[in-house]
Motif scaffolding. Sequence first.
Motif, PDB file in Angstrom:
ATOM      1  N   ARG A 237       0.846  -1.189   0.000  1.00  0.00           N
ATOM      2  CA  ARG A 237       0.000   0.000   0.000  1.00  0.00           C
ATOM      3  C   ARG A 237       0.883   1.241   0.000  1.00  0.00           C
ATOM      4  O   ARG A 237       1.845   1.339   0.769  1.00  0.00           O
ATOM      5  CB  ARG A 237      -0.908   0.013   1.224  1.00  0.00           C
ATOM      6  CG  ARG A 237      -1.866   1.186   1.260  1.00  0.00           C
ATOM      7  CD  ARG A 237      -2.710   1.167   2.530  1.00  0.00           C
ATOM      8  NE  ARG A 237      -3.698   2.238   2.531  1.00  0.00           N
ATOM      9  CZ  ARG A 237      -4.548   2.469   3.516  1.00  0.00           C
ATOM     10  NH1 ARG A 237      -4.550   1.681   4.606  1.00  0.00           N
ATOM     11  NH2 ARG A 237      -5.425   3.460   3.433  1.00  0.00           N
TER      12      ARG A 237
ATOM     13  N   TYR B 298     -12.006  -1.063  -0.855  1.00  0.00           N
ATOM     14  CA  TYR B 298     -12.168  -2.189   0.071  1.00  0.00           C
ATOM     15  C   TYR B 298     -13.269  -1.913   1.079  1.00  0.00           C
ATOM     16  O   TYR B 298     -13.406  -0.799   1.590  1.00  0.00           O
ATOM     17  CB  TYR B 298     -10.848  -2.435   0.808  1.00  0.00           C
ATOM     18  CG  TYR B 298     -10.934  -3.467   1.909  1.00  0.00           C
ATOM     19  CD1 TYR B 298     -11.225  -4.799   1.625  1.00  0.00           C
ATOM     20  CD2 TYR B 298     -10.718  -3.117   3.240  1.00  0.00           C
ATOM     21  CE1 TYR B 298     -11.313  -5.746   2.627  1.00  0.00           C
ATOM     22  CE2 TYR B 298     -10.792  -4.058   4.249  1.00  0.00           C
ATOM     23  CZ  TYR B 298     -11.092  -5.381   3.935  1.00  0.00           C
ATOM     24  OH  TYR B 298     -11.179  -6.313   4.932  1.00  0.00           O
TER      25      TYR B 298
ATOM     26  N   ALA C  85     -12.957  -6.481  -2.290  1.00  0.00           N
ATOM     27  CA  ALA C  85     -12.027  -5.490  -2.835  1.00  0.00           C
ATOM     28  C   ALA C  85     -12.245  -5.384  -4.339  1.00  0.00           C
ATOM     29  O   ALA C  85     -12.685  -6.350  -4.981  1.00  0.00           O
ATOM     30  CB  ALA C  85     -10.581  -5.864  -2.527  1.00  0.00           C
TER      31      ALA C  85
ATOM     32  N   SER D 150     -10.812  -3.200  -8.159  1.00  0.00           N
ATOM     33  CA  SER D 150      -9.833  -2.331  -8.803  1.00  0.00           C
ATOM     34  C   SER D 150     -10.011  -2.414 -10.310  1.00  0.00           C
ATOM     35  O   SER D 150     -10.656  -3.334 -10.832  1.00  0.00           O
ATOM     36  CB  SER D 150      -8.404  -2.747  -8.419  1.00  0.00           C
ATOM     37  OG  SER D 150      -7.437  -1.874  -8.979  1.00  0.00           O
TER      38      SER D 150
ATOM     39  N   ALA E  76      -3.309  -6.666  -3.220  1.00  0.00           N
ATOM     40  CA  ALA E  76      -4.005  -6.163  -2.040  1.00  0.00           C
ATOM     41  C   ALA E  76      -4.673  -7.301  -1.282  1.00  0.00           C
ATOM     42  O   ALA E  76      -4.653  -7.340  -0.041  1.00  0.00           O
ATOM     43  CB  ALA E  76      -5.037  -5.113  -2.449  1.00  0.00           C
TER      44      ALA E  76
ATOM     45  N   LEU F 124      -5.102   2.361  -1.316  1.00  0.00           N
ATOM     46  CA  LEU F 124      -6.262   1.664  -0.772  1.00  0.00           C
ATOM     47  C   LEU F 124      -7.257   2.677  -0.229  1.00  0.00           C
ATOM     48  O   LEU F 124      -6.905   3.512   0.612  1.00  0.00           O
ATOM     49  CB  LEU F 124      -5.861   0.701   0.346  1.00  0.00           C
ATOM     50  CG  LEU F 124      -7.022  -0.176   0.853  1.00  0.00           C
ATOM     51  CD1 LEU F 124      -7.260  -1.328  -0.122  1.00  0.00           C
ATOM     52  CD2 LEU F 124      -6.724  -0.727   2.252  1.00  0.00           C
TER      53      LEU F 124
END
Length: 310
Positions: free
Chosen positions: A11, A22, A253, A255, A264, A306
């Motif tokens: 991170r 998240y 999570a 992305s 992550a 994050l």
Amino acid sequence: MSLDLSTLKHRVSDPAAPQVYYTQDISPSALRTVYEALGRVPVGRVAVKLSTGEAGNPNYLQPALIKDLVQSLAGTIVESNTAYQGARHETKQHRQLIHEHGFDAIAQVDILDEEGSIDLPVIGGTHLKFDRVGSHLTNYDFLVVLSHFKGHPRGGFGGALKNISIGIAAPEGKNLIHTAGTTNTSQWGPYLSRNFDSPEHLAFIESMAEAAQAICAHFGPKMLYISVLNHLSVDCDCVSHPAPATMADLGIAASLDPVALDQACVDLIYAAPDGADVIERMESRHGTRILEHAERLGVGQRHYQLTVLD
């Protein structure tokens, strides 16, 4: 569960790093929340790639969890037949299991290799020159990658990258990935070394990254990735009788970068107080090698920002 998110190894605060969103909540509304945070709206014909789960395995993402999101996207659930002999090896049996697991009650389901396969080029690969996938993949304009993050008997872990590599590959393509391009037949058992430090095993891990690169190059920016960290067994949803989960559920999570998302999720496992079993599985199988190789291939970045949505 209380997680110290300051311990997440990859991170960063660099605004140039890809964003991972998240939430510790696991619910249909939370799934919708992380999807909306991504800010990328699917257009055209939308495929939702997920694992419909092997017979006897209860850990796959449940239709009740994903129904609202899939239907809001007018998405078609897409799957591929397996290379191993099981309930998903042939289309007819596979469709029966999909029905038994309830996926065809919430959306249309397309088995991508039902009418054959095509080859997508791998750019810059060490082991694969192409990724052999179901011919139906070209029927779709946008790919939503909905993954159940968990351990894996050979890969160490299964997340977004595995979902778009072995998960999308046609059976012959799966064979090629498992053997690092050596054979597309079902006789790949001799290539599966039980020595997880062997060159053959490491080449398999890297071949998954190369197949993922082909999929990302094919769809370009018309992709997004969501991973659910629940039922965290050391075994994959392809195992008919998986080991019981020894971890508490961690959340969802999402992305636009599959490498950042998988990294992550790995970091969250390390941050959890009860992750020892899954960590051992990832480390003993050199699971993070897929992230290193995918980053080298330009699939994504391991460092991420994050944003916690809770």
